[in-house]
Design a protein around this motif. Sequence first.
Motif, PDB file in Angstrom:
ATOM      1  N   GLY A  68       0.845  -1.263  -0.045  1.00 50.27           N
ATOM      2  CA  GLY A  68       0.095  -0.038  -0.025  1.00 50.27           C
ATOM      3  C   GLY A  68       0.886   1.373   0.192  1.00 50.27           C
ATOM      4  O   GLY A  68       0.640   2.300  -0.881  1.00 50.27           O
ATOM      5  N   ALA A  72       1.299   3.841  -3.227  1.00 54.27           N
ATOM      6  CA  ALA A  72       1.006   5.325  -3.262  1.00 54.27           C
ATOM      7  C   ALA A  72       2.178   5.960  -3.381  1.00 54.27           C
ATOM      8  O   ALA A  72       2.188   7.161  -3.858  1.00 54.27           O
ATOM      9  CB  ALA A  72       0.577   5.347  -1.733  1.00 54.27           C
ATOM     10  N   ALA A  91      -6.208   0.371  -7.056  1.00 58.62           N
ATOM     11  CA  ALA A  91      -7.380   0.340  -6.145  1.00 58.62           C
ATOM     12  C   ALA A  91      -8.389  -0.491  -6.698  1.00 58.62           C
ATOM     13  O   ALA A  91      -9.332  -0.930  -5.528  1.00 58.62           O
ATOM     14  CB  ALA A  91      -7.644   1.831  -6.394  1.00 58.62           C
ATOM     15  N   LEU A  94      -9.809  -3.579  -4.554  1.00 56.84           N
ATOM     16  CA  LEU A  94     -10.925  -3.450  -3.385  1.00 56.84           C
ATOM     17  C   LEU A  94     -12.330  -3.867  -3.653  1.00 56.84           C
ATOM     18  O   LEU A  94     -13.027  -4.286  -2.816  1.00 56.84           O
ATOM     19  CB  LEU A  94     -10.676  -1.940  -3.259  1.00 56.84           C
ATOM     20  CG  LEU A  94     -11.628  -1.522  -1.936  1.00 56.84           C
ATOM     21  CD1 LEU A  94     -11.102  -1.864  -0.524  1.00 56.84           C
ATOM     22  CD2 LEU A  94     -11.837   0.144  -1.736  1.00 56.84           C
ATOM     23  N   PRO A 134      -5.496  -2.275  -0.634  1.00 63.54           N
ATOM     24  CA  PRO A 134      -5.904  -1.005  -0.907  1.00 63.54           C
ATOM     25  C   PRO A 134      -6.681  -0.364   0.430  1.00 63.54           C
ATOM     26  O   PRO A 134      -6.801   1.165   0.139  1.00 63.54           O
ATOM     27  CB  PRO A 134      -7.281  -1.185  -2.006  1.00 63.54           C
ATOM     28  CG  PRO A 134      -6.840  -2.488  -2.588  1.00 63.54           C
ATOM     29  CD  PRO A 134      -6.214  -3.329  -1.309  1.00 63.54           C
ATOM     30  N   TYR A 135      -6.899  -0.788   1.387  1.00 62.66           N
ATOM     31  CA  TYR A 135      -7.254  -0.123   2.636  1.00 62.66           C
ATOM     32  C   TYR A 135      -6.329   0.710   3.089  1.00 62.66           C
ATOM     33  O   TYR A 135      -6.270   1.699   3.806  1.00 62.66           O
ATOM     34  CB  TYR A 135      -7.850  -1.084   3.605  1.00 62.66           C
ATOM     35  CG  TYR A 135      -9.294  -1.885   3.416  1.00 62.66           C
ATOM     36  CD1 TYR A 135     -10.225  -0.980   3.538  1.00 62.66           C
ATOM     37  CD2 TYR A 135      -9.134  -3.082   2.914  1.00 62.66           C
ATOM     38  CE1 TYR A 135     -11.726  -1.742   3.567  1.00 62.66           C
ATOM     39  CE2 TYR A 135     -10.412  -3.676   2.693  1.00 62.66           C
ATOM     40  CZ  TYR A 135     -11.557  -3.171   2.953  1.00 62.66           C
ATOM     41  OH  TYR A 135     -12.913  -3.433   2.660  1.00 62.66           O
ATOM     42  N   TYR A 137      -3.515   1.538   0.678  1.00 60.21           N
ATOM     43  CA  TYR A 137      -3.114   2.192  -0.349  1.00 60.21           C
ATOM     44  C   TYR A 137      -3.887   3.789  -0.557  1.00 60.21           C
ATOM     45  O   TYR A 137      -3.354   4.748  -0.570  1.00 60.21           O
ATOM     46  CB  TYR A 137      -3.304   1.318  -1.739  1.00 60.21           C
ATOM     47  CG  TYR A 137      -3.216   2.344  -2.976  1.00 60.21           C
ATOM     48  CD1 TYR A 137      -1.928   2.648  -3.538  1.00 60.21           C
ATOM     49  CD2 TYR A 137      -4.285   2.334  -3.604  1.00 60.21           C
ATOM     50  CE1 TYR A 137      -1.821   3.433  -4.710  1.00 60.21           C
ATOM     51  CE2 TYR A 137      -4.273   3.007  -4.919  1.00 60.21           C
ATOM     52  CZ  TYR A 137      -2.980   3.472  -5.382  1.00 60.21           C
ATOM     53  OH  TYR A 137      -2.966   4.225  -6.545  1.00 60.21           O
ATOM     54  N   LEU A 138      -5.247   3.474  -0.472  1.00 61.19           N
ATOM     55  CA  LEU A 138      -6.115   4.761  -0.816  1.00 61.19           C
ATOM     56  C   LEU A 138      -5.743   5.763   0.396  1.00 61.19           C
ATOM     57  O   LEU A 138      -5.709   7.065  -0.012  1.00 61.19           O
ATOM     58  CB  LEU A 138      -7.512   4.170  -0.681  1.00 61.19           C
ATOM     59  CG  LEU A 138      -8.063   3.403  -1.995  1.00 61.19           C
ATOM     60  CD1 LEU A 138      -9.562   3.014  -1.759  1.00 61.19           C
ATOM     61  CD2 LEU A 138      -8.035   4.332  -3.192  1.00 61.19           C
ATOM     62  N   ALA A 499     -15.192   2.065  -6.304  1.00 60.92           N
ATOM     63  CA  ALA A 499     -13.765   1.985  -6.189  1.00 60.92           C
ATOM     64  C   ALA A 499     -12.926   2.910  -7.398  1.00 60.92           C
ATOM     65  O   ALA A 499     -12.013   3.826  -6.960  1.00 60.92           O
ATOM     66  CB  ALA A 499     -12.880   0.460  -6.257  1.00 60.92           C
ATOM     67  N   TRP A 500     -13.234   2.964  -8.443  1.00 60.52           N
ATOM     68  CA  TRP A 500     -12.864   3.564  -9.609  1.00 60.52           C
ATOM     69  C   TRP A 500     -13.189   4.880  -9.444  1.00 60.52           C
ATOM     70  O   TRP A 500     -12.364   6.302  -9.623  1.00 60.52           O
ATOM     71  CB  TRP A 500     -13.355   3.086 -10.926  1.00 60.52           C
ATOM     72  CG  TRP A 500     -12.935   4.083 -12.203  1.00 60.52           C
ATOM     73  CD1 TRP A 500     -11.680   4.007 -12.778  1.00 60.52           C
ATOM     74  CD2 TRP A 500     -13.667   5.262 -12.786  1.00 60.52           C
ATOM     75  NE1 TRP A 500     -11.821   4.846 -13.675  1.00 60.52           N
ATOM     76  CE2 TRP A 500     -13.050   5.784 -13.695  1.00 60.52           C
ATOM     77  CE3 TRP A 500     -14.789   5.868 -12.460  1.00 60.52           C
ATOM     78  CZ2 TRP A 500     -13.152   7.018 -14.500  1.00 60.52           C
ATOM     79  CZ3 TRP A 500     -15.359   6.780 -13.347  1.00 60.52           C
ATOM     80  CH2 TRP A 500     -14.382   7.268 -14.280  1.00 60.52           C
ATOM     81  N   ILE A 503     -10.563   6.569  -6.351  1.00 58.93           N
ATOM     82  CA  ILE A 503      -9.407   6.649  -6.744  1.00 58.93           C
ATOM     83  C   ILE A 503      -9.097   7.561  -7.902  1.00 58.93           C
ATOM     84  O   ILE A 503      -8.234   8.482  -8.039  1.00 58.93           O
ATOM     85  CB  ILE A 503      -8.797   5.469  -7.236  1.00 58.93           C
ATOM     86  CG1 ILE A 503      -7.141   5.483  -7.393  1.00 58.93           C
ATOM     87  CG2 ILE A 503      -9.275   4.858  -8.556  1.00 58.93           C
ATOM     88  CD1 ILE A 503      -6.483   5.936  -6.105  1.00 58.93           C
TER      89      ILE A 503
END
Length: 511
Positions: A68, A72, A91, A94, A134-135, A137-138, A499-500, A503
């Motif tokens: 993540g 990033a 992302a 996710l 992704p939890y 990364y985002l 999700a899209w 991000i």
Amino acid sequence: MAVPLWLRAAAVIATLVAMLPLFYLIIRMAQFPLPDFLDTVFSARSARLAYTSLTLTGTVTVLCLILGVGLAFLVTRTQLPGRLILGVAAALPLAVPSYVAAFGWQSMNALINPGTSFEGFLAAAIVITSVTYPYIYLPVVAALVSVDPAQEEAARALGRGPVDTFFSVTVRQAAPAITAGTLLCAIYVIADFGAVSILRVDTFTRAVFTSFSMGFDRLGGVALSSVLLVFTLCLLILEGRVRRTGTRYSTMSGEGRARPARFSMGRFTLPIMALAWAPVLIALAVPLSALLVWSVRGVSRPGSLGEIGSALLNSLWAAGLAALATTAIAIPLALWLARRPSRLARLLERTAYLAHSLPGVVIGLSVVMLGIAVLPALYQTMWMLTLAYCALMLPLALGPVLASALSAPPELEEAAQSLGSSPGAGYLRVTLPLMLPGILSGALLVLLTTIKELPATLMLRPTGFDTLATRLWTYTGGESYAAAAPFAAMLVLVAAVPAWMMISRLLKEVR
């Protein structure tokens, strides 16, 4: 500034919703003799489950932290070719529920290596990591694009090099996002049920679900759930200590914002691109390839399109209600924490996270008990299902909403009140519009997670109300890959939209 009494009361009510599972556990614990309860908690079986659960959680969390934060950084702070495409692709896992990923990996293994099995600890670690990173990364991407680059420029002007500046200034300011994402990741792994069940790994959540659903070991289910609470409480205490040592980062937006310095990869560009894309492509390609192969066979079944359409509409209806209700009750608590973070407010926040760590089956049973004992007219209705979703998803909405509340200047509310507006009107006219990006992010995250939720939906859905997740689970229980695959494919496709959107909104700031 002082927090109005009505706002604090609304925050308390919101947290009481998340505490329903705790009330259930306390009531159930009181029904069992203390010696029997302690014998179950400190049994050899509990020790084995604790070792497996903690080892799996630690392994997956470390892997997700590396993936993540690393991804990033590459997306926001380097000149890596195609980094914006990488940012969106990273992302998308996710959108893949853990049980869909496990189903995809297992069925792909059945296609490639017939007669062999894909299960066990290592399989679970790979599958859960692929959909959980992704939890982290985002929120780290959100933090890195929000940090004011002027502080980095000041550090470099004082003689610090780019690497030293990144770790001493940028990472330190992003530490709250890193720790919050790590906490969500660890809690997700502790409470995961679908992947460990399909891959046959004995963790606490699988044991709790078996104890409750079979009906033969209620004491074991309650005792093991209480151990899960202790584990999560330790995580919350650790995260709280780390958060207090972090730095509250300042933000800057608009045309006057300076562009952050980006590292050039030089001769290492190609190897780094390969390392960055490999986990992302594997996380997406393996389950999606399996779903594509099996879906071609499954869609040809008579009546399958009607089943898929009905389940899709039900999933969207349930997830929409959950997103609206959960985000609404998260706003008062977020405002209280942002404006006057008292001990009571912090306690309410921690309680919400503590309840979120419980398996969906425990939350489902707590709401079932409430419906039977207190609200029988609402039992097995969408009201009760939405209530369960609120208890389960509150922390997911609270994180983004709190971040937006912290960035909304309280001076504007004071100015509105000095001009004659009441505190409530000030919040509605000034603060909520400024918080709208965080509110939308929280709603999207709840929408995405609710579409994927399985145990509570299985227990609380109205009669005849089947979602994509419940239909998928029904067919996978009989290893009907062809029948299950179209529901899994549609589930991933629908979940990929929020999700899209999340991000894409974040990456608008990355130029």
